[in-house]
Write a protein that holds these residues in place. Structure first.
Motif, PDB file in Angstrom:
ATOM      1  N   LEU A  30      38.543  36.107  37.771  1.00  0.00           N
ATOM      2  CA  LEU A  30      37.972  36.141  36.770  1.00  0.00           C
ATOM      3  C   LEU A  30      38.831  34.836  35.781  1.00  0.00           C
ATOM      4  O   LEU A  30      38.581  34.140  35.029  1.00  0.00           O
ATOM      5  CB  LEU A  30      37.283  37.284  35.924  1.00  0.00           C
ATOM      6  CG  LEU A  30      36.315  38.295  36.383  1.00  0.00           C
ATOM      7  CD1 LEU A  30      36.035  39.450  35.225  1.00  0.00           C
ATOM      8  CD2 LEU A  30      34.983  37.199  36.562  1.00  0.00           C
ATOM      9  N   PHE A  33      38.527  31.811  37.082  1.00  0.00           N
ATOM     10  CA  PHE A  33      37.777  30.942  37.092  1.00  0.00           C
ATOM     11  C   PHE A  33      37.098  30.899  35.209  1.00  0.00           C
ATOM     12  O   PHE A  33      36.705  29.488  34.601  1.00  0.00           O
ATOM     13  CB  PHE A  33      36.471  31.624  37.555  1.00  0.00           C
ATOM     14  CG  PHE A  33      35.605  31.004  39.102  1.00  0.00           C
ATOM     15  CD1 PHE A  33      35.998  29.443  39.128  1.00  0.00           C
ATOM     16  CD2 PHE A  33      36.736  32.031  39.854  1.00  0.00           C
ATOM     17  CE1 PHE A  33      35.537  29.373  40.714  1.00  0.00           C
ATOM     18  CE2 PHE A  33      36.388  31.195  41.437  1.00  0.00           C
ATOM     19  CZ  PHE A  33      35.793  30.353  41.858  1.00  0.00           C
ATOM     20  N   MET A  34      36.680  31.130  34.413  1.00  0.00           N
ATOM     21  CA  MET A  34      36.749  31.480  32.952  1.00  0.00           C
ATOM     22  C   MET A  34      37.963  31.082  32.034  1.00  0.00           C
ATOM     23  O   MET A  34      37.812  29.447  31.331  1.00  0.00           O
ATOM     24  CB  MET A  34      36.772  32.471  32.744  1.00  0.00           C
ATOM     25  CG  MET A  34      36.046  33.719  33.631  1.00  0.00           C
ATOM     26  SD  MET A  34      35.412  35.199  32.823  1.00  0.00           S
ATOM     27  CE  MET A  34      34.568  34.790  31.548  1.00  0.00           C
ATOM     28  N   LEU A  35      38.726  30.554  32.503  1.00  0.00           N
ATOM     29  CA  LEU A  35      40.318  29.869  32.174  1.00  0.00           C
ATOM     30  C   LEU A  35      40.435  28.973  32.569  1.00  0.00           C
ATOM     31  O   LEU A  35      41.182  27.869  32.294  1.00  0.00           O
ATOM     32  CB  LEU A  35      41.282  30.710  31.326  1.00  0.00           C
ATOM     33  CG  LEU A  35      40.848  32.381  29.748  1.00  0.00           C
ATOM     34  CD1 LEU A  35      41.691  33.344  30.202  1.00  0.00           C
ATOM     35  CD2 LEU A  35      40.412  31.335  29.086  1.00  0.00           C
TER      36      LEU A  35
END
Length: 106
Positions: A30, A33-35
């Motif tokens: 996570l 993919f998010m940061l």
């Protein structure tokens, strides 16, 4: 009377398996993919924009100055921020490329 506490044997220690590390793996995925991935994409787009700058382009610097590129060097850019007023800024400080004619509309 025999105490049951002494008669019990210790349970064998559980070895760490994949299920124990699964929450950490999910958090890392996570986080990636998010940061990390979006930041890498923005950096790549910024480098591409800086490489394609040309004389006459209208830009905004990180400090908020709006100007037209008068001269481009390897490390520095000369911006004309008003008629006859030219300032020199680092090329890395150019943040946004504006559409042609934007300065006249300001």
């Amino acid at each position: 009377m025999i105490s049951l506490a002494h008669a019990q044997t210790a349970a064998p220690a559980a070895t760490p398996g994949l299920a124990d590390f699964l929450p950490l793996i999910i958090i890392f995925i996570l986080f990636w993919f998010m940061l990390i991935r979006p930041q890498m994409k923005r950096t790549k787009e910024q480098k591409k924009m800086l490489a394609e700058l040309a004389k006459g382009d209208e830009v905004i610097t990180a400090s908020g100055q709006v100007g037209k590129i008068a001269k481009i060097g390897d490390q520095y850019v000369s911006l004309e921020i008003a008629d006859g007023v030219v300032v020199h800024v680092q090329k890395q400080s150019v943040q946004t490329l504006l559409p042609k004619g934007t300065i006249k509309g300001l």
